[in-house]
Write an enzyme that holds these catalytic residues in place. Structure first.
Site, PDB file in Angstrom:
ATOM      1  CE  LYS A 186      24.230 -13.471  -8.884  1.00 55.64           C
ATOM      2  NZ  LYS A 186      23.619 -12.651  -7.635  1.00 55.64           N
TER       3      LYS A 186
HETATM    4  C1  LIG Z   1      21.851 -13.348  -6.721  1.00 57.38           C
HETATM    5  C2  LIG Z   1      21.155 -14.347  -7.054  1.00 57.38           C
HETATM    6  C3  LIG Z   1      19.729 -13.344  -7.048  1.00 57.38           C
HETATM    7  C4  LIG Z   1      18.970 -12.704  -6.654  1.00 57.38           C
HETATM    8  O1  LIG Z   1      19.081 -12.116  -7.516  1.00 57.38           O
HETATM    9  P1  LIG Z   1      20.080 -10.092  -6.439  1.00 57.38           P
HETATM   10  O2  LIG Z   1      20.032  -9.594  -7.721  1.00 57.38           O
HETATM   11  O3  LIG Z   1      20.651  -9.925  -6.265  1.00 57.38           O
HETATM   12  O4  LIG Z   1      18.141  -9.975  -6.138  1.00 57.38           O
HETATM   13  C5  LIG Z   1      19.140 -15.047  -7.877  1.00 57.38           C
HETATM   14  N1  LIG Z   1      18.846 -16.404  -7.475  1.00 57.38           N
HETATM   15  C6  LIG Z   1      20.624 -16.841  -7.445  1.00 57.38           C
HETATM   16  C7  LIG Z   1      20.576 -17.874  -7.878  1.00 57.38           C
HETATM   17  C8  LIG Z   1      21.495 -15.141  -7.195  1.00 57.38           C
HETATM   18  O5  LIG Z   1      22.890 -15.876  -7.428  1.00 57.38           O
END
Ligand SMILES: *Cc1c(COP(=O)(O)O)cnc(C)c1O
Length: 399
Positions: A186
């Site tokens: 992210k």
């Molecule tokens: C990455 C992501 C999540 C989940 O996040 P994690 O930290 O990997 O559990 C939820 N929604 C979207 C749109 C994402 O891209």
């Protein structure tokens, strides 16, 4: 997108402060921790950055969705509407609290189509989750207006759009709450981690208590052992090391977004020469976190031809129509109702199938996603990589 590109000394220094105390837990250990409360500090800094009144750190973006849905009171018998283009986590969290996910089409923003949302609201709709996919804004004001008309809370899944804004206001602050992910890929990362933000103090209290086994965190002579519980919860607590790394990454977020914007502009200019190309609708270019560039070709066949040339020249783009993680028709485990539970929960209840998903349910999204190509925008785009992509796009112009 990735904060890991700029991971460095600042993150190390922050984490070392935690190692120096030896306290990895966010609560308790008063004298030993020498005033170091990294997760708490990260929450305060994140709230201040986004302009939200409250922030609750948790273990992941998926946990943030689950905690927020729980705090909103969503449970069995409820429906939650989200979009058919998102990461699986969005609907996993909905199923995990016992509710049924309902999917809308996406439009040229590649996010929730408000007109389709309006059609899918029923008396069972308990929450609406627009997702700010690929770093840019959903039509959040329109969505919020529709939700308000029906008295339904809005949870913004902002996992992919940290640092994104709409007309100056941070994404995640338009709805009743917003959730973020700090997983390894992210825009800012703590390895694993997540956050819920809200202006609603009672909603934040519910998140805070639920994420820590129901502990009310009221100061009392017995310490943690003497805390009360208003309701049951679970454990989604963030570690101090994650909080420390989060502080260092948050301090870099505006720089990350600024660098991505420069790189995105370069690639967009080159892509604009492709025959028949159009671009994803960005509601506010100034607020785009610029983690991705999405461009559309006239049809699926043309998109495939262009991508073939890009691939042959080492600059293949993502086609989410082919990608199995983010788009409704590819979620075979959802469509097939696959679960470990022997009684079929959450797809079955009381021996009956409670929801069936039709793979052909989102034709407009399919048409759009199949002719959309996407580049992830790096924070650091060195000259040689840039030239490879620009050369590939140039070769694709004549296709
Ligand atoms: C990455 C992501 C999540 C989940 O996040 P994690 O930290 O990997 O559990 C939820 N929604 C979207 C749109 C994402 O891209």
């Amino acid at each position: 997108m990735p904060g890991f590109e700029v991971f460095g000394e600042e993150e190390k220094r922050q984490a070392l402060e935690v190692f120096d105390t030896g306290v990895l837990f966010r609560y308790e250990f008063g004298p030993q921790r020498k005033g170091v409360y990294k997760v708490r500090e990260f929450e305060q800094a994140f709230a201040q950055y986004t302009g939200a009144a409250h922030a609750q750190a948790v273990t992941s973006g998926t946990a943030a969705l689950k905690v927020a849905l729980s705090a909103l009171g969503v449970g069995i018998g409820d429906e939650v509407i989200t979009q058919g283009f998102t990461f699986v986590a969005t609907w996993e969290a909905i199923l995990d609290v016992g509710a049924v996910p309902v999917f809308t089409e996406v439009d040229q923003t590649l996010n929730m189509n408000p007109a389709d949302l309006e059609k899918k609201i029923t008396p069972k709709t308990k929450a609406i989750i627009p997702v700010h996919m690929l770093g840019a804004q959903a039509r959040i004001k329109e969505i919020k207006a529709i939700a308000d008309k029906h008295g339904i809370p809005v949870l913004e899944d902002t996992a992919q759009a940290a640092g994104g804004r709409l007309h100056g206001q941070h994404l995640g602050t338009f709805g009743h709450c917003g959730t973020f992910s700090f997983d390894a890929v992210k825009t800012m990362t703590t390895g694993e981690g997540g956050m819920v933000i809200t202006n609603d103090e009672e909603l934040w209290r519910c998140c805070s208590e639920y994420h820590d086994h129901g502990h009310d965190h009221v100061v009392n002579p017995g310490g943690r052992g003497g805390e009360g519980r208003r309701f049951i919860g679970f454990n989604y607590r963030m570690m101090e090391i994650q909080g420390a790394i989060g502080l260092a990454q948050l301090a870099k977020l505006d720089m990350i977004v600024a660098e991505q914007r420069k790189n995105k502009a370069i690639l967009k200019e080159a892509a604009s020469k492709l025959a028949g190309v159009s671009f994803r609708e960005i509601l506010d270019e100034q607020g785009d976190s610029a983690t991705f560039l999405a461009f559309m070709l006239p049809d699926k066949a043309q998109a495939a031809k262009v991508n073939q040339v890009l691939r042959e020249n080492n600059a293949g783009a993502i086609n989410f129509g082919e990608n199995t993680w983010h788009f409704y028709p590819s979620w075979e485990h959802l469509l097939g109702g696959k679960t470990l539970a022997e009684n079929g929960w959450p797809f079955n209840a009381h021996g009956k199938r409670r929801v069936i998903y039709d793979p052909a349910a989102l034709p407009a999204s399919c048409e759009l996603m199949n002719r959309t190509l996407v580049y992830q925008i790096p924070v650091k785009l060195d000259e040689s990589r840039r030239d490879v992509i620009l050369t590939a796009l140039k070769k694709a112009e004549a296709v």
